[in-house]
Write a protein that holds these residues in place. Sequence first.
Motif, PDB file in Angstrom:
ATOM      1  N   LYS A 168       0.824  -1.213   0.000  1.00 58.33           N
ATOM      2  CA  LYS A 168       0.000   0.000   0.000  1.00 58.33           C
ATOM      3  C   LYS A 168       0.859   1.265   0.000  1.00 58.33           C
ATOM      4  CE  LYS A 168      -3.822  -2.349   2.250  1.00 58.33           C
ATOM      5  NZ  LYS A 168      -4.125  -2.885   3.582  1.00 58.33           N
ATOM      6  N   CYS A 227       3.108   2.438   2.181  1.00 56.76           N
ATOM      7  CA  CYS A 227       3.217   3.208   3.438  1.00 56.76           C
ATOM      8  C   CYS A 227       4.640   3.687   3.664  1.00 56.76           C
ATOM      9  CB  CYS A 227       2.742   2.376   4.624  1.00 56.76           C
ATOM     10  SG  CYS A 227       3.768   0.928   4.993  1.00 56.76           S
ATOM     11  N   GLY A 228       5.613   3.019   3.060  1.00 57.22           N
ATOM     12  CA  GLY A 228       7.009   3.474   3.147  1.00 57.22           C
ATOM     13  C   GLY A 228       7.748   3.024   4.402  1.00 57.22           C
ATOM     14  N   ILE A 229       7.153   2.139   5.202  1.00 57.50           N
ATOM     15  CA  ILE A 229       7.813   1.677   6.429  1.00 57.50           C
ATOM     16  C   ILE A 229       9.109   0.929   6.082  1.00 57.50           C
ATOM     17  CG2 ILE A 229       7.602   0.034   8.369  1.00 57.50           C
ATOM     18  CD1 ILE A 229       4.669   0.923   8.649  1.00 57.50           C
ATOM     19  N   HIS A 264      11.785   3.369   4.936  1.00 58.85           N
ATOM     20  CA  HIS A 264      12.294   4.181   6.040  1.00 58.85           C
ATOM     21  C   HIS A 264      13.269   3.400   6.918  1.00 58.85           C
ATOM     22  CE1 HIS A 264      12.045   7.411   9.059  1.00 58.85           C
ATOM     23  NE2 HIS A 264      11.943   6.460   9.973  1.00 58.85           N
ATOM     24  N   TYR A 265      12.974   2.117   7.171  1.00 60.59           N
ATOM     25  CA  TYR A 265      13.799   1.363   8.119  1.00 60.59           C
ATOM     26  C   TYR A 265      14.904   0.539   7.469  1.00 60.59           C
ATOM     27  CZ  TYR A 265      10.685   2.934  11.756  1.00 60.59           C
ATOM     28  OH  TYR A 265       9.987   3.735  12.615  1.00 60.59           O
ATOM     29  N   CYS A 306       6.770  -5.012   7.726  1.00 58.38           N
ATOM     30  CA  CYS A 306       5.762  -4.728   6.694  1.00 58.38           C
ATOM     31  C   CYS A 306       4.370  -5.069   7.222  1.00 58.38           C
ATOM     32  CB  CYS A 306       6.029  -5.526   5.426  1.00 58.38           C
ATOM     33  SG  CYS A 306       4.729  -5.257   4.197  1.00 58.38           S
TER      34      CYS A 306
END
Lengths: 268, 67
Positions: free
Chosen positions: B17, B19-21, B24-25, B57
Amino acid sequence: MAIKDYIRERFFPHLWCPGCGHGIVLNALLRAVERMGLKKNDIVMVSGIGCSSRISGYVDFHTLHTLHGRALAFATGVKLGHPELNILVPMGDGDALAIGGNHFIHAARRNIDLTAIVMNNRIYGMTGGQYSPLSGYGMLATTAPYQNIDHDFDVVALSTAAGASFVARSTTYHVQQLTDILEKAINHKGFSVVEVLSQCPTYFGRKNRLGSATDMMDQFKETTTPIGSKAKEKDPTLIERGVFVEKDIPEYCAEYDKVIERAMKKGA
Amino acid sequence: MAKPKLKEHHIHRDWCKGCGICVHYCPKSVLELDENDKVCAVRPEDCICCRLCEYRCPDLAIEIETE
């Protein structure tokens, strides 16, 4: 088994918003179950109502999607009928502690062998962002546009006082710790409570200007600390995470079997 | 223990989706979101197979396969 073997792929992508922490809880839970090597047929997941409770639709265990706040009541029935099964009860913060507050404290008091997972995103997400008993003083919500004046529960202190024999807390940022804790909680014989701080970027985050999902997860990193750390002494506002309570006390189903035995002896 | 070697990033584009998590990590900046806001591995050669993307994720959309 790979974690994908434990899900119902036909229902994916799931309905949670982009960046929702509940997906991370699902991810960690599946990893804990996989690591323990549990069979799908030996697990029952019982959930109530809310964003968090939709989790039961996505796992390929025996699942029950029940009434708002009453997941623990249904789970108690399942456990008494089939004590050999592992019962997982994921709940939202409102589901567990507002609507289901009484079921929660009494399940804890009985010490029945269930694993209650409180997915705490501090808001009622599904119905549009109303404040919950865990939103906290001074926070904003759809129903608290001039700041919430209710104080929040401390889930760990509440569960401990109510008699839960395993109490722990982690966050969606600390996924490895979360998986370890979930494994311990499922293994524990007795009522286990795991509070997971989870982000709701759509409502709680947006209303309180906390930024994106990753910003909120970074805040979990910054505002929490392991139990008994030096950082906590310096800054008492930090939220502790880890296992708070792990005690071996008589479990309800085992005690109930003894009652049956005593009654049968008397009747014979 | 030998270092795990990357075989492939399995990305479920339908489930992602954006979200870019994971982006980012990722400690090595291996991942980026494309023009459709779906994750893709743009620098797979830098991947150290730490699986932080996979573990965090929320959509179970990324998986690391090692050799």
